[in-house]
Motif scaffolding. Sequence first.
Motif, PDB file in Angstrom:
ATOM      1  N   ASN A   8       0.828  -1.203   0.000  1.00  0.00           N
ATOM      2  CA  ASN A   8       0.000   0.000   0.000  1.00  0.00           C
ATOM      3  C   ASN A   8       0.865   1.256   0.000  1.00  0.00           C
ATOM      4  N   ASN A  19      -8.871  -1.227  -5.472  1.00  0.00           N
ATOM      5  CA  ASN A  19      -7.467  -1.440  -5.845  1.00  0.00           C
ATOM      6  C   ASN A  19      -7.272  -1.480  -7.348  1.00  0.00           C
ATOM      7  N   ARG A  26      -7.087  -8.183  -3.243  1.00  0.00           N
ATOM      8  CA  ARG A  26      -5.956  -7.868  -4.115  1.00  0.00           C
ATOM      9  C   ARG A  26      -5.967  -8.654  -5.415  1.00  0.00           C
TER      10      ARG A  26
END
Length: 500
Positions: free
Chosen positions: A21, A106, A224
């Motif tokens: 991150n 994401n 993710r």
Amino acid sequence: MQDHSSPATTFAVATLGCKVNQADSEAISEQMSTAGFVQRDFGEIADVYIVNTCTVTHLGDRSSRQMISQARRRHPEALLVVTGCYAEINPQAVAALPGVDLIVGNSGKGSLVEVIQERCNHPAITGAQPPETGILSSEHTEQSRFLPMLQLDAQHIGSDGPLPLYGMDEEPQPDNPSRFALVSDGTPITGTASPRLLSRTRVQMKVQDGCDNRCTYCIVPYVRGQSRSRSIASVVEHVQRKVRAGFQEIVLTGIHLGDYHPDDDEKRDLGGLIAALLRETDIARIRVSSLEPEDFRLEWLELWDDPRMCRHLHLPMQSGSDYILRRMARRYNSARYQSIVTTAKRLVPGIAISTDIITGFPGESDNDFEQTYQLATELQFAKAHVFRFSPRQGTAAARMKGHIKEEVKKARSERLLQLNEQDGRRFRQQFLGETVQVLIESYKHGRWEGLTDNYLRVELDGLPDHPQRDWQNTLVKARLEQLVDEGVLGFYQEPTVKGE
């Protein structure tokens, strides 16, 4: 939300969660700066706030909400953008928070800056068309705040395209967080309402993203996506750019770094990437972030013959009980783990091995814990991050039987914390009297300080022209004299003149 079309539109970024991150936030900051925005610290007034969240535990969700709330209170009229894993897994909850203007998962991070530009009517894109992955219209969502998710493919990394040269559920928190922000040990970075992410000392370089494993306690694969890797050529090019920009150190990072296989070629791996960087770049230091034991190849240790490789490995052990490792769906056993650590210590003198240990996992008996404690005692880690198991909704472990009472978790954690303190002190103490190289990072409490290649935090005395000179991003030699807090006090050594 106010009009953000002034020539000096400012932004600030806050990061929660892991070092991947942090790498994402660094990339966002670079892109924002290149687009003409001016960066501010998150604690300052800004026109745009970007909160990069994580969601590995419910505590991470709470920390993310707190950071969002801080930004809203600091400047209610600012554009408030929420991205990261919490935004990915629970956008409805984020949308319900007061003041949130834009939610980006994401897989939408690659278009985040373009969408912010459009929302701000920034001069750099006057007359431009909104990107294809723009904000959904009101017919799709009541408040028109969602950015559609991009397909999970290699372009999500965003690294094989042109890279700017200039500009620059939180994970579970251990019971023993370091007072220092370490750069590569896999430790969660707690909410960093940070100073600028972009320094000229080191850069977090995300070369891999996603995870195909399904550890029973972990939510990460669901937020993710599948594992994918950046090409070796693009990483080499990026590092060369960073060297020209003045960086001294890179940290190779990824969600499942050991699963690095560019172009889905199983024969090409992390070792090949490191070899290419040593061969084709002049970066002074290469640091490797957290590696899963099942991926680690002992032949990689030959790469550490090159002094530019930082002598530090973070290898999460999690448990020393094979029974618990199976319940966690870890893909190694205690004997394999022990072999990796002992071999690394034998072949790379002075190497720091750090780890993560979860105590109180469902079904962990007293005997299981003793096996963990004994293995940790034998391996003498430089640093062990101790976590009490916390169930995460949506994971298999949360549904398991045999949950451990909190008082038992606490007692087991305290034993491991005492062992960690003892072993950490022993590790640092063995280097007293040695002269080491330190990369200076920051000035704190009247002293410059930095890191050795093997994980030692050094506070420096005796620097010439102190404190007038800016020593940041300088490699110096220091003689280590005494232990201080979690680090070592070192005395500056003048460079040796050739011919003496």
